[in-house]
Design an enzyme around this catalytic site. Structure first.
Site, mmCIF file in Angstrom:
data_model
loop_
_atom_site.group_PDB
_atom_site.id
_atom_site.type_symbol
_atom_site.label_atom_id
_atom_site.label_comp_id
_atom_site.label_asym_id
_atom_site.label_seq_id
_atom_site.Cartn_x
_atom_site.Cartn_y
_atom_site.Cartn_z
ATOM 1 C CB SER A 184 -0.817 -11.671 6.198
ATOM 2 O OG SER A 184 0.048 -10.634 5.805
ATOM 3 N N GLY A 185 -2.633 -9.021 5.180
ATOM 4 C CA GLY A 185 -2.681 -7.998 4.129
ATOM 5 C C GLY A 185 -1.337 -7.845 3.448
ATOM 6 C CG LEU A 186 3.562 -7.877 4.390
ATOM 7 C CD1 LEU A 186 4.012 -6.646 3.623
ATOM 8 C CD2 LEU A 186 4.487 -8.097 5.603
ATOM 9 C CG ASP A 207 0.545 -4.231 3.680
ATOM 10 O OD1 ASP A 207 -0.674 -4.274 3.423
ATOM 11 O OD2 ASP A 207 1.019 -4.412 4.819
ATOM 12 C CG ASP A 239 -4.209 -7.372 7.788
ATOM 13 O OD1 ASP A 239 -4.853 -6.384 8.163
ATOM 14 O OD2 ASP A 239 -2.995 -7.344 7.497
ATOM 15 C CG ASP A 278 -5.123 -3.553 4.960
ATOM 16 O OD1 ASP A 278 -4.331 -4.205 5.668
ATOM 17 O OD2 ASP A 278 -5.139 -3.611 3.720
ATOM 18 C CD GLU A 327 -3.653 -1.622 9.940
ATOM 19 O OE1 GLU A 327 -3.581 -2.864 9.795
ATOM 20 O OE2 GLU A 327 -2.755 -0.835 9.574
ATOM 21 C CE LYS A 372 -1.287 -1.324 5.717
ATOM 22 N NZ LYS A 372 -1.655 -2.631 6.276
ATOM 23 C CG ASN A 389 3.760 -3.378 6.851
ATOM 24 O OD1 ASN A 389 4.626 -3.309 7.709
ATOM 25 N ND2 ASN A 389 3.022 -4.449 6.669
ATOM 26 C CB SER A 390 2.592 -1.517 11.451
ATOM 27 O OG SER A 390 1.210 -1.563 11.317
ATOM 28 N NE ARG A 436 -2.324 -3.828 12.972
ATOM 29 C CZ ARG A 436 -1.683 -4.359 11.937
ATOM 30 N NH1 ARG A 436 -2.139 -5.470 11.365
ATOM 31 N NH2 ARG A 436 -0.603 -3.787 11.468
ATOM 32 C CG HIS A 470 1.178 -4.604 15.354
ATOM 33 N ND1 HIS A 470 1.997 -5.672 15.576
ATOM 34 C CD2 HIS A 470 1.245 -4.361 14.017
ATOM 35 C CE1 HIS A 470 2.533 -6.076 14.437
ATOM 36 N NE2 HIS A 470 2.096 -5.294 13.464
#
Ligand code: SPV
Ligand code: MG
Length: 557
Positions: free
Chosen positions: A61-63, A73, A100, A102, A129, A135, A137-138, A173, A204
């Site tokens: 995971s990037g986060l 992130d 991930d 990103d 994504e 980026k 975080n979403s 993504r 997502h």
């Protein structure tokens, strides 16, 4: 139930997968036609724990990689820094990693380079994504801008053209739902990304309910593998994902979040109490840390690669039994962990072994095994300790019976010079035997004793360099043929170790291993013509069978 394949409008998407590689195994998960699950990890250790738990794949995971590095992130960690972390994660595990990626760390050219480097390091796939670099975080903010669709398709194509293995996966993504652009835009982009070559789509959502994900899945209609990340809609029953034919569910951040909770709790408690005593039994043991790091493999490799003169013997300590005669004292711990003047008996034994240069110590545990948790030992378990004898306990550590090996019971104490004597002595199997055993207790039947009849008695002018061999060993010798009592310490040379290992195998094959003692093992070797040597010692040891012995152990120090 047979499941229809994915609809594969484009040629070349249904090539056979190579299940031998990590790339192939990730692709296998994506295309298995059942719902699979992968778990978040953010470093080598958490990756190992994910594999240990039984997962078939890892979400890098990037986060959480960012958080574990102490940064945001937001592409604050460079992609090469992430790559370094991934290398540790991949080296330490055998299951595939989906990383991930990103937004791909730049434009199509950056994606090309990243995909090549990931492939070289055995990373099985990348997810990119459709947002902008750097980026965010979403789950932060609203209406994050999306990448231009055609530009993003170029990145997907560039990724596919750069992969070094046919089974490497590029996952596209879709962020359209999260950034408020709606279902039609999500589906339009899904179509374009799939046509551009994406091996799977990740849809997502940050909704609390799964509705928009389910609508997407219905509309997309199983055209290719679809991945979801149910972080916000976490309580949707997993069967719903199965019914909706989700290919892969990513549990995206729970190892990092669990570690934050655990680390906060333990730090606060130690800070408050100014001692670690309160947490000691609630955290993983240091030997668990060694196990996870794979220290056992290193010591095996040392035996192969380090020059023989540098390799000290290893030791196997048999400590599976409770010690019934000690009654309530062993209600919550095995006798090897009983306190002897402020330290467990086993610690004292380990100190003696260390003093003789023996550092690689494997303790075979059984009764209340969780209590046998000294930091510097390796452990093996005899979970059938109640129904088995010492030979079976030893067999549990048979991969450690290799090269020069010291074998000891776990309920004894002995002086350092005894270890030095057996270590220096010739012979492939050497027992330290107490020649003045009658002084401790003249009655041979006062307790179970490992009595020995030897080729040369101690009393007739025994010289230390004379080879004394065991004629017979066992609890039932005639009083006049007993020369010594085995103190529970033996040394095996490389050949001796092989003989012992083979005999354990034979006993197993003949179904007579289960209840056998070590004495029965030694007696079988003697009957087969294998020479067992003795070095005589004069007292200076004890074993702990009952409360009186435990008192003696205190004075022995
Ligand atoms: C991650 O784990 O870094 C992800 C998933 O990208 S999410 O945080 O849900 O965006
Ligand atoms: Mg991410």
């Amino acid at each position: 139930m047979s499941v229809a394949p994915f609809r594969t409008p484009d040629k070349g998407r249904d090539k056979p997968i190579n299940p031998q590689t990590k790339y192939g195994r990730l692709r296998g998960l994506l295309e298995s036609r059942q719902t699979e699950f992968i778990m978040e990890a953010h470093d080598g250790l958490s990756a190992k724990i994910v594999e240990e738990a039984g997962f078939d794949g890892i979400w890098a995971s990037g986060l959480t990689i960012s958080a574990a590095l102490g940064v945001r992130d937001n592409n604050e960690a460079s992609w090469t820094q992430v790559l370094e972390v991934l290398e540790f994660m991949s080296d330490g595990t055998s299951i595939p990693i989906l990383v991930d990626g990103d937004t791909g760390y730049g434009n199509f050219n950056n994606v090309r380079r990243v995909v090549r480097k990931l492939g070289q390091r055995g990373i099985a796939g990348i997810c990119i994504e459709d947002k902008l670099f750097p980026k965010t975080n979403s789950f932060i903010g609203e209406d994050q801008p999306l990448a231009d669709m055609d530009e993003f398709c170029g990145k997907i194509k560039a990724g596919k053209d750069s992969q070094i293995d046919d089974d490497f996966s590029v996952v596209a993504r879709l962020e359209a739902l999260i950034s408020g652009q709606g279902m039609t835009e999500a589906l339009r982009r899904a179509e374009a990304y799939y046509a551009a070559g994406a091996d799977a789509l990740l849809i997502h959502s940050k909704m609390r309910e799964p509705d928009e994900i389910l609508t997407f899945l219905t509309e997309w209609d199983d055209r290719c593998p679809v991945i979801i990340v149910p972080t916000t809609y976490f309580d949707t029953p997993t069967d719903i994902w199965r019914k909706a034919k989700v290919s892969l569910v990513i549990w995206a951040n729970h190892n990092l979040r669990a570690s934050i909770t655990a680390m906060r709790e333990v730090s606060a408690r130690i800070h408050r109490d100014q001692t670690i005593a309160g947490v000691e039994n609630e955290v993983a043991t240091v030997s668990d840390v060694f196990d996870l790091a794979g220290n056992a493999e290193l010591s095996d490799a040392e035996k192969i690669y380090l020059p023989a003169t540098q390799s000290a013997p290893n030791a196997i300590v048999l400590a599976a039994s409770r010690g019934e005669e000690l009654g309530d004292l062993t209600a919550d711990r095995p006798k090897c962990m009983l306190d002897v003047r402020g330290k467990p008996l086993l610690s004292r034994l380990v100190d003696t072994l260390n003093g003789g240069g023996v550092r690689d110590i494997t303790v075979v545990r059984g009764y209340r095994k969780e209590m046998v948790n000294l930091p510097t030992i390796k452990t093996k378990d005899n979970d059938r300790y109640e129904a088995t004898g010492e030979a079976s306990t030893l067999a549990c550590a048979s991969d450690q019976i290799a090269g020069d090996t010291i074998l000891t019971y776990g309920d004894i104490l002995f002086r350092q010079h005894i270890l030095d004597l057996v270590s220096k002595s010739d012979g492939d199997i050497v027992l330290a035997a107490d020649a003045i055993w009658r002084e401790r207790d003249p009655d041979p039947n006062s307790r179970i004793r490992d009595l020995i009849s030897c080729s040369i008695p101690f009393k007739t002018g025994y010289l230390e360099d004379e080879a004394v061999v065991v004629k017979k060993i066992g609890p039932d010798l005639n009083s006049d043929e007993i020369d010594a009592e085995w103190i529970g310490v033996a040394r095996l040379s490389k050949d001796g170790a092989n003989e012992v290992k083979n005999e354990l195998k034979l006993m197993d094959a003949e179904n007579c291993l289960t209840g056998a003692s070590l004495i029965e093992l030694f007696q079988r070797l003697i009957v087969r013509g294998i020479s067992i040597n003795v070095v005589y010692v004069a007292g200076q040891w004890l074993d702990v069978d009952n409360p009186a012995d435990l008192m003696d152990a205190g004075s022995f120090l």
